[in-house]
Each structure stands twice: as C-alpha cells, then as structure tokens.
Design a protein around this motif. Structure first.
Motif, short mmCIF file in Angstrom:
data_model
loop_
_atom_site.label_atom_id
_atom_site.label_comp_id
_atom_site.label_asym_id
_atom_site.label_seq_id
_atom_site.Cartn_x
_atom_site.Cartn_y
_atom_site.Cartn_z
N ILE A 195 -8.21 4.06 -4.05
CA ILE A 195 -7.20 3.28 -3.31
C ILE A 195 -7.82 2.66 -2.06
O ILE A 195 -7.59 1.48 -1.75
N LYS A 196 -8.61 3.45 -1.35
CA LYS A 196 -9.28 2.92 -0.16
C LYS A 196 -10.25 1.81 -0.52
O LYS A 196 -10.38 0.81 0.20
N ALA A 197 -10.95 2.00 -1.64
CA ALA A 197 -11.92 0.98 -2.07
C ALA A 197 -11.21 -0.35 -2.31
O ALA A 197 -11.66 -1.42 -1.85
N VAL A 198 -10.07 -0.31 -3.01
CA VAL A 198 -9.32 -1.54 -3.30
C VAL A 198 -8.75 -2.13 -2.01
O VAL A 198 -8.76 -3.35 -1.81
N TYR A 199 -8.26 -1.25 -1.12
CA TYR A 199 -7.69 -1.72 0.15
C TYR A 199 -8.74 -2.44 0.98
O TYR A 199 -8.49 -3.54 1.52
N PHE A 200 -9.93 -1.86 1.10
CA PHE A 200 -10.98 -2.49 1.89
C PHE A 200 -11.50 -3.76 1.22
O PHE A 200 -11.92 -4.70 1.91
N PHE A 201 -11.45 -3.79 -0.10
CA PHE A 201 -11.84 -5.02 -0.81
C PHE A 201 -10.88 -6.14 -0.43
O PHE A 201 -11.30 -7.29 -0.17
N GLY A 202 -9.58 -5.82 -0.37
CA GLY A 202 -8.59 -6.83 0.04
C GLY A 202 -8.81 -7.29 1.47
O GLY A 202 -8.73 -8.49 1.77
N LEU A 203 -9.10 -6.33 2.38
CA LEU A 203 -9.38 -6.69 3.77
C LEU A 203 -10.59 -7.60 3.86
O LEU A 203 -10.62 -8.55 4.67
N MET A 204 -11.60 -7.32 3.06
CA MET A 204 -12.82 -8.13 3.08
C MET A 204 -12.51 -9.58 2.72
O MET A 204 -12.96 -10.52 3.40
N VAL A 205 -11.71 -9.76 1.67
CA VAL A 205 -11.36 -11.12 1.23
C VAL A 205 -10.52 -11.81 2.30
O VAL A 205 -10.71 -13.00 2.59
N ILE A 206 -9.56 -11.07 2.90
CA ILE A 206 -8.71 -11.64 3.95
C ILE A 206 -9.55 -12.11 5.13
O ILE A 206 -9.24 -13.13 5.77
N ASN A 207 -10.62 -11.37 5.41
CA ASN A 207 -11.50 -11.73 6.54
C ASN A 207 -12.50 -12.83 6.18
O ASN A 207 -13.39 -13.13 6.98
N GLY A 208 -12.35 -13.42 5.01
CA GLY A 208 -13.13 -14.60 4.67
C GLY A 208 -14.47 -14.34 4.01
O GLY A 208 -15.28 -15.27 3.87
N PHE A 209 -14.74 -13.14 3.58
CA PHE A 209 -16.01 -12.83 2.90
C PHE A 209 -15.86 -13.02 1.39
O PHE A 209 -14.88 -12.58 0.79
N ILE A 210 -16.83 -13.67 0.79
CA ILE A 210 -16.84 -13.89 -0.65
C ILE A 210 -17.66 -12.78 -1.31
O ILE A 210 -18.85 -12.63 -1.00
N PRO A 211 -17.05 -11.98 -2.19
CA PRO A 211 -17.80 -10.87 -2.81
C PRO A 211 -18.94 -11.37 -3.68
O PRO A 211 -18.84 -12.42 -4.32
N ASN A 212 -20.04 -10.62 -3.66
CA ASN A 212 -21.18 -10.94 -4.52
C ASN A 212 -21.18 -10.01 -5.74
O ASN A 212 -20.23 -9.24 -5.96
N ALA A 213 -22.25 -10.03 -6.50
CA ALA A 213 -22.32 -9.24 -7.73
C ALA A 213 -22.22 -7.74 -7.45
O ALA A 213 -21.56 -7.00 -8.19
N VAL A 214 -22.88 -7.29 -6.36
CA VAL A 214 -22.83 -5.86 -6.03
C VAL A 214 -21.42 -5.44 -5.65
O VAL A 214 -20.94 -4.38 -6.05
N THR A 215 -20.74 -6.26 -4.88
CA THR A 215 -19.36 -5.96 -4.48
C THR A 215 -18.46 -5.87 -5.70
O THR A 215 -17.66 -4.94 -5.84
N ILE A 216 -18.60 -6.85 -6.61
CA ILE A 216 -17.76 -6.90 -7.81
C ILE A 216 -18.01 -5.67 -8.69
O ILE A 216 -17.08 -5.01 -9.15
N SER A 217 -19.28 -5.35 -8.90
CA SER A 217 -19.61 -4.21 -9.77
C SER A 217 -19.17 -2.89 -9.14
O SER A 217 -18.94 -1.90 -9.84
N SER A 218 -19.02 -2.86 -7.82
CA SER A 218 -18.58 -1.64 -7.14
C SER A 218 -17.07 -1.46 -7.22
O SER A 218 -16.58 -0.34 -7.36
N ILE A 219 -16.32 -2.57 -7.14
CA ILE A 219 -14.86 -2.47 -7.09
C ILE A 219 -14.24 -2.34 -8.48
O ILE A 219 -13.15 -1.76 -8.64
#
Length: 630
Positions: A120-144
């Motif tokens: 749940i925390k992982a998904v929540y922080f992923f959402g915060l990351m996108v809200i803050n304008g960061f575009i996920p890369n391959a490592v981020t995607i494979s982690s989430i």
C-alpha cells in the motif's frame, strides 16, 4: 573514523578488510584536504560493501559529522543500503530528509516498500511521485507492478501497463517479467501467458514467473508443461523453479509426480543445497500420506527447525502413527534450541488423544502453559478433546472453565466431550448455556449434541435437535449428521424408522450410515434388514475386509454357514483385514499390542495373565455369545 573501522572489521574476511583499510585511508586523506566530491564517492564505495545494520548506522553518523547529510546522491545510496538491511523505517526517514529528491530517490523508496511487503505504501508513494511531476522509468515500473498485483488493483495495473506502451520504451525484460507476475496475481493467466509468449528474451526469473503463476492459480498441469518447455530451451532451474513444481504436485495430488520432482531435485543438485526445498518435499509426501518417505527426507535435513519438526509431528499424528509422534515429540524436547509453536503442540496433543496417552498428554498440557499458549483457543480445544478421549472429563471441564475467551470451537469441544462420555443432559445443558453467550451453533455443534443423544439413547431430544438444526438455524445436514440420527434410531430399536430415514435422505448414504444400521440389526436380530445393508456395504467398499466380516456375521446370526464360508473365502481371496491393536501407557511410554503378533518382549507373561482371566470368566459362569462368532 577509527570507530567506523573497528565495527566494519566484524563484517569482512581478512583479505576484504585489507582492501577496506585502503578505502578508509583514502577517505581520511580526503577529509584532510576537504575534497567533498571525492569523500562522497568513497562513502558510496563503503556503503556498497556494508551488509549489517550497526556499521551502516555508524557510517551514517560519520557522514553527518562530515557535512554530507544533504548530498542527494549519497543519501540515495544510504537509503538503498538501509532497505537492503531490512531497516525500511530508517530508509523512509532519510527520504523525508532529502530536500532535492530525484527520480532515483523515489524509485529506491518505492522498490524498498514493495520488496518488504509494504504494498500500500509503495502504491501511495508511486502516486505522490507522479503528482510531483516525475516520470517513472523502467526500474520504477518493474518495482511497482508486483505491489499492484498483490493488492489486486486490476484497473490501476492496466493503466500502468498502458502508460508503459504509450511511452514507447524499448523492450525491457524486467518490466515484461513484472507484468507477467502482476497479471498472474490478478488470476488472469490468459494475459500473463500472452505477454510471456510475446517476450523477445526470457531469463530464469521470467520462466519462474509464468510457472508459479500457473501453479498459484491452480493450473498445475500447465505449470508442468511450461516447465518441460523451459527445459527444452536449455534454461537451468533454480530453487524457485523447484518450489513452484512442488506446489503444482500438491495440487495434482499424485504421489508419482511428487516422487519424480524429488528425483529431479536430487539430479540437479538442489536437494542438498536448500533445506527449504527438502521441507517442501516432506510436505508433498505428507499430503499423499506417504509418511515413511516424509520421515526419510526429515532425517536427511542438515538442520531441523520448528517448521520441519511440526510438519513431521503433524504427519505422524494425521497418519495414525501416534506412538511415533509422541517419541518424536520427546526427542524434540531434548533439544533446547527448538521453540514449539501452537501447530506442533496441537499435533502432539492430537496424538496423545488418539493413542490414549494421558500421561504424555498432561506433559504436553504443562508445556502449553509454560510456553504461553494457555489462552490459545485452538490449543485449549485440543486439550479438552484429549482429556475427554482419555476419560478424564474433570480436567477437560477445568480447562474449559479456565479459558478466558471461549469461541465456538471451545464450546463444541466440551459438548462433544460430554457426548462421548455418555452425559447427554450435560451436553444439552451446555448447548443452551452457549446459546446464552450469543454464539451461533454450527455443524460441529450439532454433531456433538446428536452424538451425545445417540450415546445416551435420548431419541426424542436427538430428533428435536435435528429438526431445530434444519428448520430454525437453517443448517444443511451432512452425512455425519444423518449417520448420528440413524445410530440414534438404531440404538433405540426403531429399525424401520431408520430405514425410512435413509431412503428419504437427499444425500447418497455412505458407509458410516450403513454401519450404524447394521450394528443395530445385529443387536436386535433383524437379519433381513441386516443382510440387505451389509450387502450394500460390501458393494460400496468391496476392498474393505471389515465389511465382509459384517456380512459373514449376519449370515452366522441365523446359522447360514454355507453363506458364511462363501463370504469368508471371498474375503480371504480378495482382501486382507488390517489387524486390530490396543495400547496401554505405563510411565509415559505407550505399548502397542497387535492381534496375531507374538514378538512382544513379555508375551509369555502377558499370555499367562490373559489365560488366567479367561478361567476366571468361565468360573464366574460367563460364556461367549456364539452366534456372533464365525
């Protein structure tokens, strides 16, 4: 810096420490010349070597005193090290401290949460990351993706998948494998297999993902087919492959398949490399009631932990090897390093119950209190069953009264205890007392009450409770309930009612129902009905010698010796009866006596006592009931 060096020394070999000293010396030089960038690099190099929490924390303190507490690059490395050591809270604290977060900061945090099961925390922080304008890369995607799969967020998972496609990223084996895993967690093996087949490159992790996906979703045969396909491509298996195959064999429920996987594990060398695999192989054999094979694997384990001990205890107990279970329990107790859990205790208590070993059962009871399981409702219910089965109803009631919280399992155990001891009124009173506790009775509750009424011969109460169970509590009776009613009617001599009851059952009668009626037919000499249902028993279970004997007894009841001999000869030619046995406990040791065996150490003395008892019986004017003998 000396403090860091001293602590770090405990984590490395002598040769590694020599190399480490060079790095530390270089770091000291950089401190003296104030080369901040060089110090950061050197700290990074040291962080990559640390694997223990304490030296990591001390190096962190050294970084703070060196003025590097705001270096984003270095703090990212520190976060990763904390996460690798299992200190995810410390890693998150550093994340919040970083002023200038970059994509790597977010990715390390998300990956750490996902790897430690904080989905749940992982998904929540992923959402915060996108809200803050960061575009996920391959490592981020494979982690989430695995976190999304574990949480069952199907639509969110598909959105991330679409994002990956729309961004036009190049083929990435890590992301694609994570997608296969995610869809497997969703139970969508169609999409998972499609992604797998479309992958240009596959590694062992990819193959494991699809094999475990099929196994976890119940498609065991397909898991084995994919495994054979993997072998054909030349990919070498690892421990995760073996574990998935063993899970598949549990689903298939075939001993031969489990044995073949066991052999393959030995052939590939993984059998001797991983104790977890050996324990899983034990579980496969236990599930197929191959207790001897399970015990052989158990003896080959290099280190026995509580899981392997518990599994073997449970195997002996469920397989009827009660004496072996108690002996294994005693052996386990001699090893101080083994810490029992509630499952192991329940297995031991169950074996004491089945073997009638009251003294060993009391010992297990003392151990449950000593280990702090005295308030465990499941352990308490097992103790109630054990004491009741060993004829010590007083102790059973005492445990029941001392339990602070009683769930339906505890009440059922005490009701059944009264029932098997013939105290029907006590069982009924306890039932109504339970109803006053705002608990809802279940199938097991009525099994206990009906059994109590059957043993005590209280037909009216038994039929009333069966009627209330169906009409008032709307509980659908199972075959055991029907068998209790048949036994209830049969014991009271109401054989025709029992027959009509069986004929009107919505379920197909099983052997327990027929046995209950046949036993009553023998007692009340109703030969015609007894022969009819004895024949049904033989037809239902043709390989059970006991049912052939029941049929022979019914023929013997009317002196039809030709039929007796015919049935007896048929039994001898086709089936073999398991010999009966009895047991007695003396000084915490259970002694087994099996019919026809004369190899007991004290057989001569025992036989002399038995013959003496037979003479006393004869002198007392008693004679055997010849009509029941064949």
């Amino acid at each position: 810096m000396n403090q860091v060096a001293t602590v770090t020394n405990h984590c490395f070999s002598r040769q590694e420490w020599q190399q480490f000293r060079i790095k530390i010396s270089h770091l000291l030089h950089l401190h003296s010349t104030h080369q901040t960038y060089g110090r950061a690099l050197c700290y990074t190099s040291i962080l990559s070597e640390l694997r223990e929490p304490k030296p990591l924390q001390q190096l962190h303190a050294q970084m703070i005193t060196s003025g590097l507490s705001n270096n984003t690059y270095l703090l990212n490395k520190l976060m990763s090290s904390y996460s690798s050591c299992g200190l995810i809270t410390d890693s998150e604290r550093i994340f919040h401290h970083i002023l200038h977060k970059n994509l790597f900061t977010w990715t390390i945090t998300i990956s750490g949460f996902a790897k430690h099961g904080l989905f749940i925390k992982a998904v929540y922080f992923f959402g915060l990351m996108v809200i803050n304008g960061f575009i996920p890369n391959a490592v981020t995607i494979s982690s989430i993706l695995p976190a999304i799969g574990h949480l069952g967020l199907l639509l969110f998972g598909k959105s991330v998948h679409c994002f990956w496609i729309r961004q036009g990223f190049e083929s990435n084996i890590f992301v694609e494998t994570s997608l296969v895993t995610m869809y497997s967690h969703f139970g969508d093996m169609h999409h998972s297999r499609h992604l797998f087949d479309e992958m240009a490159k596959k590694n062992i992790v990819t193959w494991n993902a699809i094999i475990s996906g099929y196994s976890d979703n119940g498609y065991a045969e397909e898991a084995l087919r994919v495994f054979h396909l993997m072998r054909a491509t030349g990919v070498l298996v690892d421990c995760f492959t073996i574990m998935s195959l063993l899970s598949a064999s549990l689903i298939i429920g075939c001993l031969k398949v489990g044995s073949l996987i066991h052999g393959f594990t030995i052939k590939t060398g993984w059998y001797e490399c991983d104790a977890v695999i050996k324990t899983a192989i034990m579980d496969v054999y236990v599930s197929q009631s191959s207790i001897d094979d399970a015990y052989r694997v158990f003896t080959e384990l290099p280190i026995l932990d509580v899981v392997s001990w518990t599994l073997m205890l449970k195997a002996f107990s469920s397989g009827g090897y009660w004496r072996n279970a108690i002996e294994l329990f005693n052996e386990m107790m001699r090893l101080d390093r083994v810490q029992l859990d509630s499952v192991a205790l329940i297995s031991v208590i169950s074996s004491c119950k089945s073997s009638g070993s009251l003294q060993q059962g009391k010992r297990a009871h003392v151990l449950t209190v000593k280990l702090g399981f005295g308030t465990d409702t499941f352990v308490g219910s097992s103790l109630i069953d054990m004491y009741a089965n060993c004829g010590n109803l007083e102790n059973a009631r005492q445990i029941f009264e001392e339990m602070q919280e009683k769930d339906i399992v505890c009440w059922n155990a005490m009701i059944s205890a009264y029932g098997m001891s013939g105290y029907a009124n006590h069982a009924i009173d306890l039932f109504w007392e339970m109803m006053g506790s705002n608990l809802t009775p279940n199938q097991s509750t009525f099994m206990g009450v009906l059994s109590a009424c059957s043993h005590a011969g209280t037909v009216i109460h038994g039929l009333r409770f069966f009627d209330l169970m169906v009409k008032y509590w709307h509980i659908v009776p199972n075959l055991q309930h029907y068998a209790c009613v048949v036994d209830l009617l049969g014991r009271a001599g109401r054989l025709d009612e029992a027959r009509i009851f069986i004929d009107n059952m919505p379920l197909k009668p099983d052997s327990d129902i027929y046995i209950a009626l046949v036993a009553a037919c023998r007692v009340y000499s109703n030969v015609d009905l007894g022969l009819q249902f004895s024949q049904k028993l033989v037809e239902l279970e043709p390989n059970d010698a006991g049912y052939h004997i029941l049929l022979s007894n019914m023929h013997a009841l009317v002196g039809d010796w030709d039929s007796v001999n015919r049935t007896r000869n048929l039994r001898l030619s086709k089936v073999k009866k398991d010999p009966g046995f009895s047991s007695i406990e003396i000084s915490c040791k259970v002694y087994m006596f099996m019919a026809g065996r004369k190899d007991h150490l004290h057989y001569i003395e025992i036989n002399m006592v038995l013959e003496g008892l037979l003479l006393l019986i004869k002198d007392g004017g008693y004679a055997p009931v010849a009509k029941f003998m064949i």
